[in-house]
Write a protein that holds these residues in place. Structure first.
Motif, PDB file in Angstrom:
ATOM      1  N   ILE A  59      48.101  31.369  52.671  1.00  0.00           N
ATOM      2  CA  ILE A  59      48.273  31.349  51.216  1.00  0.00           C
ATOM      3  C   ILE A  59      47.017  30.786  50.569  1.00  0.00           C
ATOM      4  O   ILE A  59      46.522  29.730  50.967  1.00  0.00           O
ATOM      5  N   ALA A  60      46.515  31.498  49.580  1.00  0.00           N
ATOM      6  CA  ALA A  60      45.381  31.035  48.784  1.00  0.00           C
ATOM      7  C   ALA A  60      45.890  30.757  47.381  1.00  0.00           C
ATOM      8  O   ALA A  60      46.791  31.447  46.891  1.00  0.00           O
ATOM      9  N   SER A  61      45.329  29.756  46.734  1.00  0.00           N
ATOM     10  CA  SER A  61      45.818  29.363  45.419  1.00  0.00           C
ATOM     11  C   SER A  61      44.664  29.153  44.446  1.00  0.00           C
ATOM     12  O   SER A  61      43.601  28.669  44.838  1.00  0.00           O
ATOM     13  N   ARG A  62      44.896  29.508  43.197  1.00  0.00           N
ATOM     14  CA  ARG A  62      43.947  29.273  42.124  1.00  0.00           C
ATOM     15  C   ARG A  62      44.710  28.806  40.895  1.00  0.00           C
ATOM     16  O   ARG A  62      45.874  29.138  40.706  1.00  0.00           O
ATOM     17  N   THR A  63      44.022  28.039  40.053  1.00  0.00           N
ATOM     18  CA  THR A  63      44.615  27.538  38.816  1.00  0.00           C
ATOM     19  C   THR A  63      43.681  27.873  37.657  1.00  0.00           C
ATOM     20  O   THR A  63      42.499  27.497  37.687  1.00  0.00           O
ATOM     21  N   PHE A  64      44.201  28.580  36.654  1.00  0.00           N
ATOM     22  CA  PHE A  64      43.417  29.027  35.515  1.00  0.00           C
ATOM     23  C   PHE A  64      43.674  28.186  34.282  1.00  0.00           C
ATOM     24  O   PHE A  64      44.811  27.791  34.015  1.00  0.00           O
ATOM     25  N   ARG A  95      43.117  38.577  31.532  1.00  0.00           N
ATOM     26  CA  ARG A  95      41.901  39.323  31.890  1.00  0.00           C
ATOM     27  C   ARG A  95      41.084  38.559  32.933  1.00  0.00           C
ATOM     28  O   ARG A  95      40.531  39.161  33.854  1.00  0.00           O
ATOM     29  N   ALA A  96      41.024  37.246  32.817  1.00  0.00           N
ATOM     30  CA  ALA A  96      40.309  36.439  33.818  1.00  0.00           C
ATOM     31  C   ALA A  96      40.994  36.524  35.180  1.00  0.00           C
ATOM     32  O   ALA A  96      40.326  36.603  36.224  1.00  0.00           O
ATOM     33  N   ILE A  97      42.322  36.526  35.176  1.00  0.00           N
ATOM     34  CA  ILE A  97      43.084  36.665  36.425  1.00  0.00           C
ATOM     35  C   ILE A  97      42.832  38.041  37.039  1.00  0.00           C
ATOM     36  O   ILE A  97      42.592  38.161  38.247  1.00  0.00           O
ATOM     37  N   VAL A  98      42.845  39.080  36.213  1.00  0.00           N
ATOM     38  CA  VAL A  98      42.569  40.438  36.701  1.00  0.00           C
ATOM     39  C   VAL A  98      41.155  40.510  37.270  1.00  0.00           C
ATOM     40  O   VAL A  98      40.932  41.114  38.324  1.00  0.00           O
ATOM     41  N   ASP A  99      40.200  39.893  36.592  1.00  0.00           N
ATOM     42  CA  ASP A  99      38.819  39.868  37.102  1.00  0.00           C
ATOM     43  C   ASP A  99      38.757  39.209  38.476  1.00  0.00           C
ATOM     44  O   ASP A  99      38.057  39.682  39.370  1.00  0.00           O
ATOM     45  N   LEU A 100      39.499  38.128  38.649  1.00  0.00           N
ATOM     46  CA  LEU A 100      39.531  37.447  39.947  1.00  0.00           C
ATOM     47  C   LEU A 100      40.140  38.358  41.013  1.00  0.00           C
ATOM     48  O   LEU A 100      39.592  38.506  42.098  1.00  0.00           O
ATOM     49  N   LEU A 101      41.269  38.979  40.692  1.00  0.00           N
ATOM     50  CA  LEU A 101      41.972  39.808  41.674  1.00  0.00           C
ATOM     51  C   LEU A 101      41.196  41.062  42.055  1.00  0.00           C
ATOM     52  O   LEU A 101      41.288  41.533  43.186  1.00  0.00           O
ATOM     53  N   THR A 115      50.835  39.702  46.727  1.00  0.00           N
ATOM     54  CA  THR A 115      50.937  39.963  48.162  1.00  0.00           C
ATOM     55  C   THR A 115      50.161  41.237  48.466  1.00  0.00           C
ATOM     56  O   THR A 115      50.056  42.135  47.622  1.00  0.00           O
ATOM     57  N   CYS A 116      49.614  41.294  49.663  1.00  0.00           N
ATOM     58  CA  CYS A 116      48.851  42.456  50.087  1.00  0.00           C
ATOM     59  C   CYS A 116      48.812  42.458  51.613  1.00  0.00           C
ATOM     60  O   CYS A 116      49.567  41.728  52.254  1.00  0.00           O
ATOM     61  N   ASP A 117      47.916  43.256  52.182  1.00  0.00           N
ATOM     62  CA  ASP A 117      47.781  43.289  53.635  1.00  0.00           C
ATOM     63  C   ASP A 117      47.046  42.062  54.162  1.00  0.00           C
ATOM     64  O   ASP A 117      46.922  41.882  55.367  1.00  0.00           O
ATOM     65  N   GLY A 118      46.561  41.220  53.282  1.00  0.00           N
ATOM     66  CA  GLY A 118      45.860  39.996  53.654  1.00  0.00           C
ATOM     67  C   GLY A 118      46.656  38.777  53.222  1.00  0.00           C
ATOM     68  O   GLY A 118      47.890  38.815  53.139  1.00  0.00           O
ATOM     69  N   PRO A 119      45.955  37.690  52.905  1.00  0.00           N
ATOM     70  CA  PRO A 119      46.639  36.461  52.487  1.00  0.00           C
ATOM     71  C   PRO A 119      47.429  36.625  51.193  1.00  0.00           C
ATOM     72  O   PRO A 119      47.090  37.432  50.343  1.00  0.00           O
ATOM     73  N   ARG A 120      48.477  35.832  51.065  1.00  0.00           N
ATOM     74  CA  ARG A 120      49.270  35.772  49.832  1.00  0.00           C
ATOM     75  C   ARG A 120      48.491  34.902  48.843  1.00  0.00           C
ATOM     76  O   ARG A 120      47.897  33.906  49.214  1.00  0.00           O
ATOM     77  N   THR A 121      48.524  35.298  47.583  1.00  0.00           N
ATOM     78  CA  THR A 121      47.779  34.582  46.545  1.00  0.00           C
ATOM     79  C   THR A 121      48.749  34.027  45.518  1.00  0.00           C
ATOM     80  O   THR A 121      49.636  34.734  45.050  1.00  0.00           O
ATOM     81  N   ARG A 122      48.574  32.754  45.171  1.00  0.00           N
ATOM     82  CA  ARG A 122      49.377  32.114  44.124  1.00  0.00           C
ATOM     83  C   ARG A 122      48.439  31.689  43.008  1.00  0.00           C
ATOM     84  O   ARG A 122      47.445  31.012  43.258  1.00  0.00           O
ATOM     85  N   ASP A 132      37.517  29.843  41.108  1.00  0.00           N
ATOM     86  CA  ASP A 132      36.510  30.385  42.014  1.00  0.00           C
ATOM     87  C   ASP A 132      36.972  31.699  42.630  1.00  0.00           C
ATOM     88  O   ASP A 132      38.156  31.884  42.911  1.00  0.00           O
ATOM     89  N   PRO A 133      36.019  32.610  42.879  1.00  0.00           N
ATOM     90  CA  PRO A 133      36.395  33.885  43.506  1.00  0.00           C
ATOM     91  C   PRO A 133      36.894  33.692  44.935  1.00  0.00           C
ATOM     92  O   PRO A 133      36.566  32.698  45.593  1.00  0.00           O
ATOM     93  N   PHE A 134      37.682  34.650  45.389  1.00  0.00           N
ATOM     94  CA  PHE A 134      38.182  34.626  46.760  1.00  0.00           C
ATOM     95  C   PHE A 134      37.145  35.240  47.688  1.00  0.00           C
ATOM     96  O   PHE A 134      36.361  36.092  47.281  1.00  0.00           O
ATOM     97  N   GLY A 135      37.189  34.847  48.938  1.00  0.00           N
ATOM     98  CA  GLY A 135      36.331  35.431  49.953  1.00  0.00           C
ATOM     99  C   GLY A 135      36.992  36.627  50.613  1.00  0.00           C
ATOM    100  O   GLY A 135      36.527  37.093  51.650  1.00  0.00           O
ATOM    101  N   PHE A 136      38.073  37.102  50.056  1.00  0.00           N
ATOM    102  CA  PHE A 136      38.810  38.254  50.580  1.00  0.00           C
ATOM    103  C   PHE A 136      39.286  39.084  49.396  1.00  0.00           C
ATOM    104  O   PHE A 136      39.192  38.662  48.250  1.00  0.00           O
ATOM    105  N   ASP A 137      39.805  40.269  49.672  1.00  0.00           N
ATOM    106  CA  ASP A 137      40.329  41.146  48.632  1.00  0.00           C
ATOM    107  C   ASP A 137      41.822  40.888  48.462  1.00  0.00           C
ATOM    108  O   ASP A 137      42.613  41.259  49.322  1.00  0.00           O
ATOM    109  N   PRO A 138      42.236  40.233  47.363  1.00  0.00           N
ATOM    110  CA  PRO A 138      43.655  39.924  47.173  1.00  0.00           C
ATOM    111  C   PRO A 138      44.516  41.139  46.836  1.00  0.00           C
ATOM    112  O   PRO A 138      45.731  41.018  46.713  1.00  0.00           O
TER     113      PRO A 138
END
Length: 158
Positions: free
Chosen positions: A4-9, A22-28, A64-71, A89-95
């Motif tokens: 699980i990866a987590s971010r707070t906006f 829009r910032a959340i969409v940019d991150l994802l 949720t995706c084929d990789g880590p779950r994002t909160r 901060d950006p993720f090091g994977f594709d959420p």
């Protein structure tokens, strides 16, 4: 076990609810044009309404995706201005890798209209009752707290 990866906006008043989405969409989407970005932006007004209601303050937007779950959580008011608890901060994977889904927390009173509105734009973006999730989390914390009982007599006697 799922990673699980987590971010707070930072949301209102630092940025309005639409800018927060829009910032959340940019991150994802890593800011790249894609079908996923188009689909997420199609529900922007609905997602902004959920953010404006402060639903993602204590209940996460879950991806949720084929990789880590994002909160993804949001902070509001003085916490949004201060920004000390924020992590955008950006993720090091594709959420949104593979078969992705996004679940928005929603106030119980708005759940029916939010679900209906989302269904018109996307099968991948859904809404769930925020209160049910928070009640479940509180029950789990209570059970964990009850499980840990200090026996001072036994402790001091050993």
């Amino acid at each position: 076990m799922t990673t699980i990866a987590s971010r707070t906006f930072r949301s209102t008043p630092h940025r309005d609810a639409m800018a927060t989405w829009r910032a959340i969409v940019d991150l994802l989407t890593h800011g790249k044009a894609s079908a996923a970005r188009t689909e997420l932006l199609a529900v922007a007004g609905i997602a902004a309404s959920v953010i404006a209601d402060q639903a993602p303050k204590d209940a996460a937007i879950v991806t949720t995706c084929d990789g880590p779950r994002t909160r993804i959580y949001c902070v509001y008011d003085d916490d949004a201005i201060d920004g000390a608890d924020a992590n955008e901060d950006p993720f090091g994977f594709d959420p949104l890798n593979g078969d992705w889904r996004v679940s928005l927390p929603c106030l119980a009173d708005d759940l029916a209209w939010v679900q209906a509105a989302l269904k018109k734009h996307s099968d991948r973006v859904t809404a769930r009752d925020r209160e049910a999730e928070m009640t479940k989390a509180a029950d789990q914390q209570s059970a964990q707290a009850q499980a840990l009982v200090l026996d001072p007599k036994g402790f001091l006697g050993s």
